[in-house]
Design a protein around this motif. Sequence first.
Motif, PDB file in Angstrom:
ATOM      1  N   LEU A  16       1.008  -1.111  -0.069  1.00 45.20           N
ATOM      2  CA  LEU A  16       0.121  -0.048   0.030  1.00 45.20           C
ATOM      3  C   LEU A  16       0.891   1.105  -0.204  1.00 45.20           C
ATOM      4  CD1 LEU A  16      -2.470  -1.037   2.776  1.00 45.20           C
ATOM      5  CD2 LEU A  16      -2.541  -1.649   0.392  1.00 45.20           C
ATOM      6  N   ARG A  17       0.825   1.985  -1.107  1.00 42.59           N
ATOM      7  CA  ARG A  17       1.732   3.091  -1.059  1.00 42.59           C
ATOM      8  C   ARG A  17       0.907   4.481  -1.579  1.00 42.59           C
ATOM      9  NH1 ARG A  17       1.348   4.778  -6.122  1.00 42.59           N
ATOM     10  NH2 ARG A  17       1.431   3.472  -7.892  1.00 42.59           N
ATOM     11  N   PRO A  18       1.371   5.498  -1.139  1.00 43.02           N
ATOM     12  CA  PRO A  18       0.653   6.710  -1.350  1.00 43.02           C
ATOM     13  C   PRO A  18       0.087   6.824  -2.988  1.00 43.02           C
ATOM     14  CG  PRO A  18       2.524   7.308   0.035  1.00 43.02           C
ATOM     15  CD  PRO A  18       2.723   5.808  -0.547  1.00 43.02           C
ATOM     16  N   ALA A  19      -1.154   6.994  -3.065  1.00 39.57           N
ATOM     17  CA  ALA A  19      -1.653   7.212  -4.579  1.00 39.57           C
ATOM     18  C   ALA A  19      -1.188   8.679  -5.060  1.00 39.57           C
ATOM     19  CB  ALA A  19      -2.863   7.184  -4.653  1.00 39.57           C
ATOM     20  N   THR A  20      -0.786   8.846  -6.322  1.00 37.02           N
ATOM     21  CA  THR A  20      -0.215  10.207  -6.798  1.00 37.02           C
ATOM     22  C   THR A  20      -1.164  10.544  -8.036  1.00 37.02           C
ATOM     23  OG1 THR A  20       1.235   9.227  -8.345  1.00 37.02           O
ATOM     24  CG2 THR A  20       2.009   9.526  -6.089  1.00 37.02           C
ATOM     25  N   ASP A  21      -1.150  11.627  -8.549  1.00 36.47           N
ATOM     26  CA  ASP A  21      -1.880  12.089  -9.580  1.00 36.47           C
ATOM     27  C   ASP A  21      -1.515  10.989 -11.150  1.00 36.47           C
ATOM     28  OD1 ASP A  21      -3.177  14.320  -8.544  1.00 36.47           O
ATOM     29  OD2 ASP A  21      -1.312  15.857  -9.024  1.00 36.47           O
ATOM     30  N   ALA A  22      -0.314  10.575 -10.941  1.00 36.03           N
ATOM     31  CA  ALA A  22      -0.033   9.717 -12.070  1.00 36.03           C
ATOM     32  C   ALA A  22      -0.777   8.401 -12.035  1.00 36.03           C
ATOM     33  CB  ALA A  22       1.687   9.105 -12.010  1.00 36.03           C
ATOM     34  N   ASP A  23      -1.331   7.836 -10.922  1.00 33.91           N
ATOM     35  CA  ASP A  23      -2.199   6.821 -10.711  1.00 33.91           C
ATOM     36  C   ASP A  23      -3.462   7.004 -10.964  1.00 33.91           C
ATOM     37  OD1 ASP A  23      -0.055   5.198  -9.679  1.00 33.91           O
ATOM     38  OD2 ASP A  23      -0.522   6.342  -7.548  1.00 33.91           O
ATOM     39  N   LEU A  46     -15.162  11.140 -13.821  1.00 32.59           N
ATOM     40  CA  LEU A  46     -14.430  10.245 -12.765  1.00 32.59           C
ATOM     41  C   LEU A  46     -13.233  10.725 -12.556  1.00 32.59           C
ATOM     42  CD1 LEU A  46     -15.364   8.051 -11.049  1.00 32.59           C
ATOM     43  CD2 LEU A  46     -14.769   6.405 -12.740  1.00 32.59           C
ATOM     44  N   ALA A  47     -12.723  11.110 -13.675  1.00 34.09           N
ATOM     45  CA  ALA A  47     -11.271  11.437 -13.325  1.00 34.09           C
ATOM     46  C   ALA A  47     -11.066  12.604 -12.324  1.00 34.09           C
ATOM     47  CB  ALA A  47     -10.452  11.898 -14.886  1.00 34.09           C
ATOM     48  N   ALA A  48     -11.745  13.731 -12.390  1.00 32.67           N
ATOM     49  CA  ALA A  48     -11.767  14.875 -11.470  1.00 32.67           C
ATOM     50  C   ALA A  48     -12.077  14.494 -10.038  1.00 32.67           C
ATOM     51  CB  ALA A  48     -12.659  15.771 -12.113  1.00 32.67           C
ATOM     52  N   GLU A  49     -13.141  13.435 -10.110  1.00 32.56           N
ATOM     53  CA  GLU A  49     -13.391  12.785  -8.923  1.00 32.56           C
ATOM     54  C   GLU A  49     -12.316  12.175  -7.999  1.00 32.56           C
ATOM     55  OE1 GLU A  49     -16.681   9.953  -6.923  1.00 32.56           O
ATOM     56  OE2 GLU A  49     -17.370  11.275  -8.595  1.00 32.56           O
ATOM     57  N   VAL A  50     -11.543  11.138  -8.715  1.00 33.90           N
ATOM     58  CA  VAL A  50     -10.364  10.493  -8.318  1.00 33.90           C
ATOM     59  C   VAL A  50      -9.194  11.311  -8.025  1.00 33.90           C
ATOM     60  CG1 VAL A  50      -8.494   8.777  -8.872  1.00 33.90           C
ATOM     61  CG2 VAL A  50     -11.116   8.357  -9.459  1.00 33.90           C
ATOM     62  N   ALA A  51      -8.820  12.418  -8.818  1.00 41.14           N
ATOM     63  CA  ALA A  51      -7.924  13.420  -8.361  1.00 41.14           C
ATOM     64  C   ALA A  51      -8.393  14.440  -7.205  1.00 41.14           C
ATOM     65  CB  ALA A  51      -7.826  14.400  -9.628  1.00 41.14           C
ATOM     66  N   GLY A  52      -9.768  14.489  -7.046  1.00 45.43           N
ATOM     67  CA  GLY A  52     -10.119  15.263  -6.029  1.00 45.43           C
ATOM     68  C   GLY A  52      -9.909  14.445  -4.774  1.00 45.43           C
ATOM     69  N   ASP A  53     -10.025  13.069  -4.972  1.00 43.17           N
ATOM     70  CA  ASP A  53      -9.907  12.189  -3.464  1.00 43.17           C
ATOM     71  C   ASP A  53      -8.424  12.386  -3.038  1.00 43.17           C
ATOM     72  OD1 ASP A  53     -12.733  11.574  -3.559  1.00 43.17           O
ATOM     73  OD2 ASP A  53     -12.329   9.665  -4.659  1.00 43.17           O
ATOM     74  N   LEU A  54      -7.548  12.380  -4.161  1.00 44.87           N
ATOM     75  CA  LEU A  54      -6.102  12.218  -3.766  1.00 44.87           C
ATOM     76  C   LEU A  54      -5.684  13.493  -3.006  1.00 44.87           C
ATOM     77  CD1 LEU A  54      -4.426  10.803  -6.825  1.00 44.87           C
ATOM     78  CD2 LEU A  54      -5.134   9.838  -4.989  1.00 44.87           C
ATOM     79  N   ASN A  55      -6.253  14.699  -3.398  1.00 43.99           N
ATOM     80  CA  ASN A  55      -6.042  16.038  -2.818  1.00 43.99           C
ATOM     81  C   ASN A  55      -6.857  16.199  -1.707  1.00 43.99           C
ATOM     82  OD1 ASN A  55      -3.999  16.802  -4.670  1.00 43.99           O
ATOM     83  ND2 ASN A  55      -5.718  16.750  -6.045  1.00 43.99           N
ATOM     84  N   ASP A  56      -7.708  15.472  -0.964  1.00 46.33           N
ATOM     85  CA  ASP A  56      -8.494  15.577  -0.059  1.00 46.33           C
ATOM     86  C   ASP A  56      -7.552  15.699   1.458  1.00 46.33           C
ATOM     87  OD1 ASP A  56     -10.114  15.616   2.325  1.00 46.33           O
ATOM     88  OD2 ASP A  56     -11.686  14.345   1.480  1.00 46.33           O
ATOM     89  N   PRO A  57      -7.456  17.017   1.922  1.00 40.46           N
ATOM     90  CA  PRO A  57      -6.378  16.691   3.024  1.00 40.46           C
ATOM     91  C   PRO A  57      -6.815  16.077   4.334  1.00 40.46           C
ATOM     92  CG  PRO A  57      -7.632  18.670   3.197  1.00 40.46           C
ATOM     93  CD  PRO A  57      -8.030  18.117   1.735  1.00 40.46           C
ATOM     94  N   ASP A  58      -8.068  15.565   4.512  1.00 40.21           N
ATOM     95  CA  ASP A  58      -8.568  14.610   5.432  1.00 40.21           C
ATOM     96  C   ASP A  58      -8.555  13.127   5.356  1.00 40.21           C
ATOM     97  OD1 ASP A  58      -9.109  17.000   7.300  1.00 40.21           O
ATOM     98  OD2 ASP A  58     -11.000  17.427   6.158  1.00 40.21           O
ATOM     99  N   THR A  59      -8.284  12.597   4.229  1.00 40.00           N
ATOM    100  CA  THR A  59      -8.221  11.470   3.673  1.00 40.00           C
ATOM    101  C   THR A  59      -6.808  11.178   3.131  1.00 40.00           C
ATOM    102  OG1 THR A  59     -10.709  11.597   2.850  1.00 40.00           O
ATOM    103  CG2 THR A  59      -9.338   9.704   2.102  1.00 40.00           C
ATOM    104  N   ALA A  60      -6.348   9.878   3.573  1.00 39.58           N
ATOM    105  CA  ALA A  60      -5.189   9.205   3.119  1.00 39.58           C
ATOM    106  C   ALA A  60      -5.622   8.223   2.014  1.00 39.58           C
ATOM    107  CB  ALA A  60      -4.410   8.677   4.219  1.00 39.58           C
TER     108      ALA A  60
END
Length: 180
Positions: A16-23, A46-60
């Motif tokens: 389990l590794r940190p997800a990045t924008d490249a993912d 869906l791409a914007a939603e997934v990218a948004g999840d990655l940038n949510d400061p309250d979620t890892a």
Amino acid sequence: MPPETHATLYGTAVTLRPATDADVPALVAIRSTPEVYRWWRGGEDLAAEVAGDLNDPDTAVLAIVYEGHMVGQIQWSAEDEPDYRHASIDIYLDPAAHGRGLGTDAVRTLARHLIADHGHHRLTIDPAADNAAAIRCYGKVGFRPVGVMRNYERGPDGTWHDGLLMDLLAEELIDGPAAP
């Protein structure tokens, strides 16, 4: 306190590794499969939603990697109010990787981390009440049903569906084999 995003965790079979924008493209491809979309539907972009999840400061958000290939995503967030402190987990896995115990390994690995490294005494997860495969997976880690949340989420068909609240107390974690 927002979850840290830098930890890489090692399970028995998965990393389990940190997800990045490249993912994002790979995660969108997995979430777009009918088997995943049924439970993890998204908006029109869906791409914007997934990218948004990655940038949510309250979620890892962590990528689930098996044999060098991304096979899904697992994420967690925490309630840090001292009287209600706990962490919540959510996960989706590529249907091509189902039936191998990878979801169980990922959930167990993250649960172990949240208990041992973050001191959480209680974890929650909330699958759809009719997602029998997910409920079995979480049960193998030690999660127990707490109750049905009626009309909890809207499904792809536009109707409301029940969710199952499950929780795990630290002492109930069913630990599997340690990572190599």
